[in-house]
Design an enzyme around this catalytic site. Structure first.
Site, PDB file in Angstrom:
ATOM      1  N   GLU A 174       0.740  -1.063   0.473  1.00 10.94           N
ATOM      2  CA  GLU A 174       0.035   0.307  -0.323  1.00 10.94           C
ATOM      3  C   GLU A 174       0.534   1.376   0.427  1.00 10.94           C
ATOM      4  OE1 GLU A 174      -3.472  -0.180   0.264  1.00 10.94           O
ATOM      5  OE2 GLU A 174      -3.520  -1.928  -0.429  1.00 10.94           O
ATOM      6  N   HIS A 246      -4.929   1.583   7.465  1.00 11.28           N
ATOM      7  CA  HIS A 246      -3.596   2.046   6.458  1.00 11.28           C
ATOM      8  C   HIS A 246      -3.145   2.766   7.967  1.00 11.28           C
ATOM      9  CE1 HIS A 246      -4.152   2.976   2.149  1.00 11.28           C
ATOM     10  NE2 HIS A 246      -3.951   1.503   2.839  1.00 11.28           N
ATOM     11  N   CYS A 367      -2.396  11.922   3.226  1.00 15.81           N
ATOM     12  CA  CYS A 367      -2.631  11.164   2.317  1.00 15.81           C
ATOM     13  C   CYS A 367      -3.159  11.584   0.974  1.00 15.81           C
ATOM     14  CB  CYS A 367      -4.440  10.099   2.502  1.00 15.81           C
ATOM     15  SG  CYS A 367      -4.637   8.877   3.121  1.00 15.81           S
TER      16      CYS A 367
END
Length: 439
Positions: A174, A246, A367
């Site tokens: 990720e 995450h 992000c």
């Protein structure tokens, strides 16, 4: 060696919508089917970038990927003209059409994992594109992301851009959302923390654990890192199942400071001990743990307290936390921040930014950016068109205002004319950034 942290934010694309495609992302699920405002989303992101420039930082941008992704729709069996493909997908497989239109690449923390040249064996800056294999809508990003990164970091004497790891669950990766680099200074050798949610072949219950240990180990090898200074830590299953899909939803770090929730790791003492051992002779770790008694994990996730940018800005003796405005609006997180900055710890100021359009889909300030520590020569060697100043931001905002919709419902994706709008807007953006080769 002198180096700088350059933040490359993703410019939010014209197809920004609330498709509800991300399992385990509570914000995405909550707002699924709602009407989005792509114009406002992109302008909010660009204003955050402007604030970083005004703070004296170097700011870059990465363009939206081509949407809809017709290669994906063709691979799913749809044929004919572009309009026929869209109409057929909208009629028989609307979930796949939403996937093809996903603008989730705006969250560039998931674009790649980055190791600066101070840490790597060959002295080059290394980037490995994330395969994002856990979620269908994100798994289609990596070919175009790799092409973008190669266009930006195209000098092979300075940069090594690695393609995504194999598209298999054992290699689920990720990107930087599960990676933190710590160091005394940006240009000094550091410790890289890789956070994983499961082992290769391991099944987990609840929400999916998106990062595998094998993926993290593979990146350590591929980047030529010293395993003595690469820490592999397991993310707390309780945090994942609470919605921390995450690690950057419960942890952020910068320079010698790690800011994290008490529930971020399975073995907090072990993680901190490993970092301190690896950092011996390099720096002294400053750990700022937020107790769950003061900020429950549910509040941390809803407010995205940790999905903030932790920055060293010129003129500030202590670090600055750039947090979403939702952190200020929640009592527990606002009070913690007020108490934190009133002390003498490493974080001395909190600034709040409005990125609500992104937050409703599960992405905060952290992000939206990919951190790349670069020397002056590496900054000079990268593609200059993506390094921003106020004038370029003004140009991008003009494109957004002229070509992005201010209202987008999931049903609007069925209109073939919208695909033409997305293509035209992206081509204008690429023109501003001198990246026409990606069109």
């Amino acid at each position: 060696m002198t180096a700088f942290e350059v933040n490359f934010d993703g410019l939010i694309g014209p197809s920004h919508n609330y498709g509800g495609l991300s399992d385990g992302n509570l914000a995405s699920a909550t707002h699924a089917g709602a009407v989005s405002n792509p114009r406002e989303a992109a302008l909010q992101g660009l204003e955050k970038m402007r604030r970083m420039i005004q703070a004296g930082l170097i700011q870059g941008v990465l363009p939206p990927l081509p949407r809809p992704n017709f290669d994906f729709l063709v691979s799913a069996g749809f044929t004919g003209s572009d309009a026929q493909i869209i109409e057929s997908a909208a009629r028989s497989a609307p979930h796949l059409l939403k996937t093809a239109y996903s603008a989730s690449n705006m969250w560039t923390a998931n674009a790649a994992t980055v190791s600066p040249s101070a840490d790597t064996g060959d002295g080059r800056l290394h980037l490995t594109t994330a395969n994002l294999s856990t979620m269908l809508h994100r798994s289609i990003e990596h070919p175009d992301t790799t092409a973008t990164l190669i266009s930006v970091f195209d000098d092979e004497d300075c940069f090594a851009v690695h393609s995504a790891l194999p598209m298999h669950p054992d290699f689920a990766d990720e990107g930087a959302a599960n990676h933190v680099r710590l160091s005394a200074e940006h240009g000094a050798a550091g410790v890289e923390l890789f956070v994983f949610g499961r082992l290769a072949g391991e099944s987990t219950t609840g929400f999916p654990a998106r990062q595998s240990r094998l993926a993290s180990e593979s990146i350590v090898r591929g980047h030529g890192l010293d395993f003595q200074r690469a820490i592999l830590a397991r993310q707390s299953a309780a945090a994942i199942n609470a919605g921390a899909f995450h690690n950057d939803v419960v942890c952020v770090g910068a320079l010698d400071t790690l800011f994290f929730h008490e529930m971020a790791f399975e073995d907090t003492d072990g993680v901190l001990g490993s970092i301190r051992q690896a950092a011996d002779g390099l720096f002294e770790l400053k750990a700022v743990m937020v107790p769950r008694a003061e900020v429950p994990i549910e509040d941390a996730i809803r407010s995205y307290l940790f999905n903030s940018q932790l920055l060293k800005t010129p003129g500030d003796d202590r670090l600055v936390l750039v947090a979403p405005i939702e952190t200020q609006e929640m009592d527990s997180t606002r009070l913690f921040c007020e108490q934190m900055v009133s002390g003498n710890g490493p974080i001395g100021r909190v600034e709040y930014v409005d990125v609500r359009q992104s937050m409703r889909n599960g992405g905060g300030p952290a992000c939206l950016r990919l951190r790349v520590v670069m020397t002056e020569s590496e900054i000079d060697a990268c593609h200059q068109g993506v390094l921003l100043d106020d004038e370029v931001i003004d140009e991008l905002q003009d494109v957004v205002r002229a070509s992005y919709r201010d209202r987008l419902a999931p049903s609007d994706l069925a209109d073939p004319k919208f695909a033409d709008e997305c293509r035209a807007a992206r081509e204008q953006i690429l023109g501003v950034l001198d990246l026409e080769s990606l069109a």
